[in-house]
Design a protein around this motif. Structure first.
Motif, PDB file in Angstrom:
ATOM      1  N   ILE A  22       0.826  -1.207   0.000  1.00 44.30           N
ATOM      2  CA  ILE A  22       0.000   0.000   0.000  1.00 44.30           C
ATOM      3  C   ILE A  22       0.863   1.261   0.000  1.00 44.30           C
ATOM      4  O   ILE A  22       0.535   2.261  -0.646  1.00 44.30           O
ATOM      5  CB  ILE A  22      -0.947  -0.004   1.224  1.00 44.30           C
ATOM      6  CG1 ILE A  22      -2.067  -1.035   1.028  1.00 44.30           C
ATOM      7  CG2 ILE A  22      -1.530   1.385   1.465  1.00 44.30           C
ATOM      8  CD1 ILE A  22      -3.020  -0.716  -0.109  1.00 44.30           C
ATOM      9  N   GLY A  23       1.979   1.225   0.719  1.00 42.61           N
ATOM     10  CA  GLY A  23       2.838   2.406   0.777  1.00 42.61           C
ATOM     11  C   GLY A  23       3.320   2.836  -0.592  1.00 42.61           C
ATOM     12  O   GLY A  23       3.278   4.018  -0.941  1.00 42.61           O
ATOM     13  N   ALA A  24       3.782   1.873  -1.392  1.00 42.40           N
ATOM     14  CA  ALA A  24       4.244   2.193  -2.742  1.00 42.40           C
ATOM     15  C   ALA A  24       3.078   2.631  -3.621  1.00 42.40           C
ATOM     16  O   ALA A  24       3.210   3.575  -4.418  1.00 42.40           O
ATOM     17  CB  ALA A  24       4.943   0.987  -3.348  1.00 42.40           C
ATOM     18  N   MET A  25       1.923   1.976  -3.486  1.00 43.74           N
ATOM     19  CA  MET A  25       0.775   2.290  -4.338  1.00 43.74           C
ATOM     20  C   MET A  25       0.260   3.699  -4.086  1.00 43.74           C
ATOM     21  O   MET A  25       0.165   4.523  -5.007  1.00 43.74           O
ATOM     22  CB  MET A  25      -0.337   1.263  -4.088  1.00 43.74           C
ATOM     23  CG  MET A  25      -0.017  -0.142  -4.572  1.00 43.74           C
ATOM     24  SD  MET A  25      -1.153  -1.386  -3.903  1.00 43.74           S
ATOM     25  CE  MET A  25      -2.735  -0.729  -4.423  1.00 43.74           C
ATOM     26  N   PHE A  26      -0.073   3.988  -2.830  1.00 40.47           N
ATOM     27  CA  PHE A  26      -0.608   5.309  -2.525  1.00 40.47           C
ATOM     28  C   PHE A  26       0.500   6.360  -2.434  1.00 40.47           C
ATOM     29  O   PHE A  26       0.235   7.552  -2.581  1.00 40.47           O
ATOM     30  CB  PHE A  26      -1.424   5.268  -1.230  1.00 40.47           C
ATOM     31  CG  PHE A  26      -2.804   4.708  -1.417  1.00 40.47           C
ATOM     32  CD1 PHE A  26      -3.845   5.516  -1.852  1.00 40.47           C
ATOM     33  CD2 PHE A  26      -3.069   3.368  -1.180  1.00 40.47           C
ATOM     34  CE1 PHE A  26      -5.115   4.996  -2.045  1.00 40.47           C
ATOM     35  CE2 PHE A  26      -4.337   2.840  -1.356  1.00 40.47           C
ATOM     36  CZ  PHE A  26      -5.366   3.656  -1.794  1.00 40.47           C
ATOM     37  N   GLY A  27       1.738   5.905  -2.192  1.00 43.50           N
ATOM     38  CA  GLY A  27       2.854   6.842  -2.190  1.00 43.50           C
ATOM     39  C   GLY A  27       3.018   7.525  -3.536  1.00 43.50           C
ATOM     40  O   GLY A  27       3.330   8.717  -3.614  1.00 43.50           O
ATOM     41  N   ARG A  28       2.809   6.760  -4.614  1.00 43.82           N
ATOM     42  CA  ARG A  28       2.888   7.367  -5.950  1.00 43.82           C
ATOM     43  C   ARG A  28       1.829   8.444  -6.121  1.00 43.82           C
ATOM     44  O   ARG A  28       2.096   9.516  -6.688  1.00 43.82           O
ATOM     45  CB  ARG A  28       2.740   6.289  -7.025  1.00 43.82           C
ATOM     46  CG  ARG A  28       3.988   5.451  -7.239  1.00 43.82           C
ATOM     47  CD  ARG A  28       3.906   4.644  -8.516  1.00 43.82           C
ATOM     48  NE  ARG A  28       2.917   3.584  -8.434  1.00 43.82           N
ATOM     49  CZ  ARG A  28       3.184   2.334  -8.082  1.00 43.82           C
ATOM     50  NH1 ARG A  28       4.421   1.994  -7.757  1.00 43.82           N
ATOM     51  NH2 ARG A  28       2.239   1.418  -8.049  1.00 43.82           N
ATOM     52  N   LEU A  29       0.619   8.174  -5.629  1.00 44.99           N
ATOM     53  CA  LEU A  29      -0.452   9.172  -5.730  1.00 44.99           C
ATOM     54  C   LEU A  29      -0.120  10.408  -4.898  1.00 44.99           C
ATOM     55  O   LEU A  29      -0.386  11.537  -5.313  1.00 44.99           O
ATOM     56  CB  LEU A  29      -1.775   8.568  -5.266  1.00 44.99           C
ATOM     57  CG  LEU A  29      -2.308   7.368  -6.062  1.00 44.99           C
ATOM     58  CD1 LEU A  29      -3.644   6.901  -5.485  1.00 44.99           C
ATOM     59  CD2 LEU A  29      -2.466   7.724  -7.538  1.00 44.99           C
ATOM     60  N   ALA A  30       0.464  10.187  -3.719  1.00 44.03           N
ATOM     61  CA  ALA A  30       0.837  11.320  -2.870  1.00 44.03           C
ATOM     62  C   ALA A  30       1.925  12.158  -3.530  1.00 44.03           C
ATOM     63  O   ALA A  30       1.894  13.401  -3.486  1.00 44.03           O
ATOM     64  CB  ALA A  30       1.308  10.807  -1.514  1.00 44.03           C
ATOM     65  N   GLY A  31       2.879  11.496  -4.178  1.00 47.23           N
ATOM     66  CA  GLY A  31       3.928  12.225  -4.891  1.00 47.23           C
ATOM     67  C   GLY A  31       3.370  13.057  -6.026  1.00 47.23           C
ATOM     68  O   GLY A  31       3.827  14.175  -6.279  1.00 47.23           O
TER      69      GLY A  31
ATOM     70  N   ILE B 103       6.725  14.920  -0.937  1.00 47.05           N
ATOM     71  CA  ILE B 103       7.966  14.206  -1.200  1.00 47.05           C
ATOM     72  C   ILE B 103       7.841  12.847  -0.517  1.00 47.05           C
ATOM     73  O   ILE B 103       7.584  12.778   0.689  1.00 47.05           O
ATOM     74  CB  ILE B 103       9.178  14.974  -0.657  1.00 47.05           C
ATOM     75  CG1 ILE B 103       9.324  16.318  -1.377  1.00 47.05           C
ATOM     76  CG2 ILE B 103      10.459  14.155  -0.816  1.00 47.05           C
ATOM     77  CD1 ILE B 103      10.401  17.211  -0.794  1.00 47.05           C
ATOM     78  N   VAL B 104       8.005  11.786  -1.270  1.00 43.86           N
ATOM     79  CA  VAL B 104       7.836  10.441  -0.733  1.00 43.86           C
ATOM     80  C   VAL B 104       9.167   9.703  -0.832  1.00 43.86           C
ATOM     81  O   VAL B 104       9.741   9.574  -1.915  1.00 43.86           O
ATOM     82  CB  VAL B 104       6.739   9.662  -1.494  1.00 43.86           C
ATOM     83  CG1 VAL B 104       6.483   8.319  -0.823  1.00 43.86           C
ATOM     84  CG2 VAL B 104       5.449  10.478  -1.557  1.00 43.86           C
ATOM     85  N   VAL B 105       9.666   9.247   0.314  1.00 45.83           N
ATOM     86  CA  VAL B 105      10.931   8.508   0.357  1.00 45.83           C
ATOM     87  C   VAL B 105      10.737   7.218   1.157  1.00 45.83           C
ATOM     88  O   VAL B 105       9.964   7.189   2.105  1.00 45.83           O
ATOM     89  CB  VAL B 105      12.048   9.357   0.995  1.00 45.83           C
ATOM     90  CG1 VAL B 105      12.433  10.513   0.094  1.00 45.83           C
ATOM     91  CG2 VAL B 105      11.648   9.894   2.375  1.00 45.83           C
ATOM     92  N   ASN B 106      11.423   6.168   0.716  1.00 50.89           N
ATOM     93  CA  ASN B 106      12.127   6.086  -0.554  1.00 50.89           C
ATOM     94  C   ASN B 106      11.123   6.202  -1.693  1.00 50.89           C
ATOM     95  O   ASN B 106       9.925   5.996  -1.486  1.00 50.89           O
ATOM     96  CB  ASN B 106      12.908   4.792  -0.650  1.00 50.89           C
ATOM     97  CG  ASN B 106      14.101   4.759   0.302  1.00 50.89           C
ATOM     98  OD1 ASN B 106      14.592   5.778   0.780  1.00 50.89           O
ATOM     99  ND2 ASN B 106      14.558   3.544   0.593  1.00 50.89           N
ATOM    100  N   ASP B 107      11.597   6.512  -2.902  1.00 52.19           N
ATOM    101  CA  ASP B 107      10.673   6.721  -4.009  1.00 52.19           C
ATOM    102  C   ASP B 107       9.782   5.495  -4.188  1.00 52.19           C
ATOM    103  O   ASP B 107      10.277   4.365  -4.301  1.00 52.19           O
ATOM    104  CB  ASP B 107      11.448   6.978  -5.295  1.00 52.19           C
ATOM    105  CG  ASP B 107      10.521   7.218  -6.467  1.00 52.19           C
ATOM    106  OD1 ASP B 107       9.882   8.274  -6.499  1.00 52.19           O
ATOM    107  OD2 ASP B 107      10.425   6.323  -7.334  1.00 52.19           O
ATOM    108  N   PRO B 108       8.462   5.667  -4.204  1.00 49.12           N
ATOM    109  CA  PRO B 108       7.562   4.507  -4.270  1.00 49.12           C
ATOM    110  C   PRO B 108       7.695   3.683  -5.536  1.00 49.12           C
ATOM    111  O   PRO B 108       7.518   2.465  -5.507  1.00 49.12           O
ATOM    112  CB  PRO B 108       6.164   5.127  -4.136  1.00 49.12           C
ATOM    113  CG  PRO B 108       6.336   6.573  -4.454  1.00 49.12           C
ATOM    114  CD  PRO B 108       7.713   6.929  -4.028  1.00 49.12           C
ATOM    115  N   SER B 109       8.009   4.312  -6.659  1.00 50.92           N
ATOM    116  CA  SER B 109       8.208   3.538  -7.881  1.00 50.92           C
ATOM    117  C   SER B 109       9.459   2.678  -7.778  1.00 50.92           C
ATOM    118  O   SER B 109       9.502   1.541  -8.269  1.00 50.92           O
ATOM    119  CB  SER B 109       8.311   4.474  -9.097  1.00 50.92           C
ATOM    120  OG  SER B 109       7.085   5.150  -9.302  1.00 50.92           O
TER     121      SER B 109
END
Length: 348
Positions: A108-117, A122-128
């Protein structure tokens, strides 16, 4: 600056976690701090992304236990805020801890992290980048010179043959996992426990078999990189040796490993330099390398731990350096009015 720490669950956090140290450092530098977990995102019909953020009263907490207790107690409050009100989301969850009981939560962190970015955080580490590192196959993308000889398979015949070719022994572990869970050493292909170990580990999916490095008897070195470079202050590196307990193969702190000070050599710095280009390309802001000799056993990109242990050894709180780096990223993002990609900002 408002910093949101994304964790597996607030209930499972502990005072001695590096996430606690990072959150306290942010609070001490005057920033707003909140915790979010996999079930806290809401994407509304108007395409606004909201988060249910857990916060505690601002102020100076006397120690990590007091800070932890505040998040676990009645002083903690939950408020729903627009992610555009969050400057930094620090992804600090371990997907492997959710893979069995809550598979929906693992990434979920990577999935929604991309949307937040996409919405300015700023999302770290980069979700992608983290999406590429969902299991230990990510490690195979780094130069062969820094990796132990490795086999990835679900075939016990392939594994027996690999063990036969590696006379010093083989380490077997699951492709997905962390914390030293289901890690075994096999000395020969005729080991009486091999079938039992294979059944236990293969139940979790693919297996990794790595040639055993005799230097691992003394433990491995946890070595932090930030923005692709060694994390260092006043000549002291953010690093320590993880020494396994007597009779134990694993050096993980969760497996009764202990922390000792370690001297960082040119060989270790050369290993770190070898992996730097890919870490930067993938937007990996904070990384923990596990090094034995001139090889890396693992690259921890989700929740590298050990900052409190380093602080206890050297009286240097590297959490402060990490939060300061995030402050600089926020200033750059604001100066460029959002025109820089999250992946670029992650490792500047």
């Amino acid at each position: 600056m408002r910093v949101a720490f994304f964790v597996n669950s607030i209930e499972s956090e502990e005072p001695n976690f590096s996430t606690t140290a990072l959150a306290m450092a942010a609070l001490a530098r005057g920033h707003d701090v909140c915790y979010i977990a996999p079930g806290d995102f809401v994407l509304r019909p108007d395409d606004s992304l909201m988060v249910r953020a857990t916060t505690v009263p601002a102020g100076k907490y006397k120690n990590a236990q007091a800070f932890h207790d505040a998040f676990q107690g009645k002083d903690a409050t939950i408020q729903t805020i627009d992610v555009r009100e969050v400057d930094v989301i620090f992804l600090r969850n371990d997907p492997s801890l959710d893979s069995d009981d809550r598979p929906w939560a693992a990434h979920i962190g990577a999935m929604f992290g991309r949307l937040a970015g996409d919405r300015g955080a700023i999302v770290v580490n980069d979700p992608s980048g983290l999406a590429l590192a969902q299991n230990k196959l990510y490690f195979q993308g780094f130069p062969e010179a820094v990796r132990p000889t490795t086999l990835i398979s679900r075939s016990i015949e392939e594994i027996r043959a690999f063990i036969a070719d590696n006379r010093k022994g083989v380490i077997i572990k699951p492709l997905q996992g962390s914390g030293g869970k289901n890690v075994f050493k096999i000395a020969t292909p005729d080991d009486a426990n091999l079938n039992q170990i294979f059944e236990a580990v293969s139940g979790e999916g693919y297996l990794i078999a790595q040639g055993y490095l005799p230097e691992a008897k003394a433990g491995d070195i946890r070595f932090f990189l930030m923005n692709g470079k060694p994390l260092v202050r006043d000549g002291v590196y953010a690093a320590f040796r993880r020494v396994p307990a007597k009779g134990e193969v694993r050096s993980n702190m969760h497996a009764a490993g202990t922390a000792e000070a370690v001297k960082i050599t040119d060989d270790i710095l050369a290993v770190a330099e070898m992996v730097r280009p890919k870490l930067i390309e993938d937007g990996m802001f904070l990384v923990g390398l596990d090094i034995v000799g001139d090889k890396i056993l693992e690259i921890n990109v989700f929740t590298p731990g050990g900052l409190p242990e380093i602080a206890a050894m050297h009286k240097i709180d590297f959490s402060e350096d990490i939060i300061e780096a995030l402050e600089k990223k926020t200033a750059i993002r604001n100066a460029y009015a959002g025109s820089m990609s999250n992946r670029a900002l992650a490792t500047l």
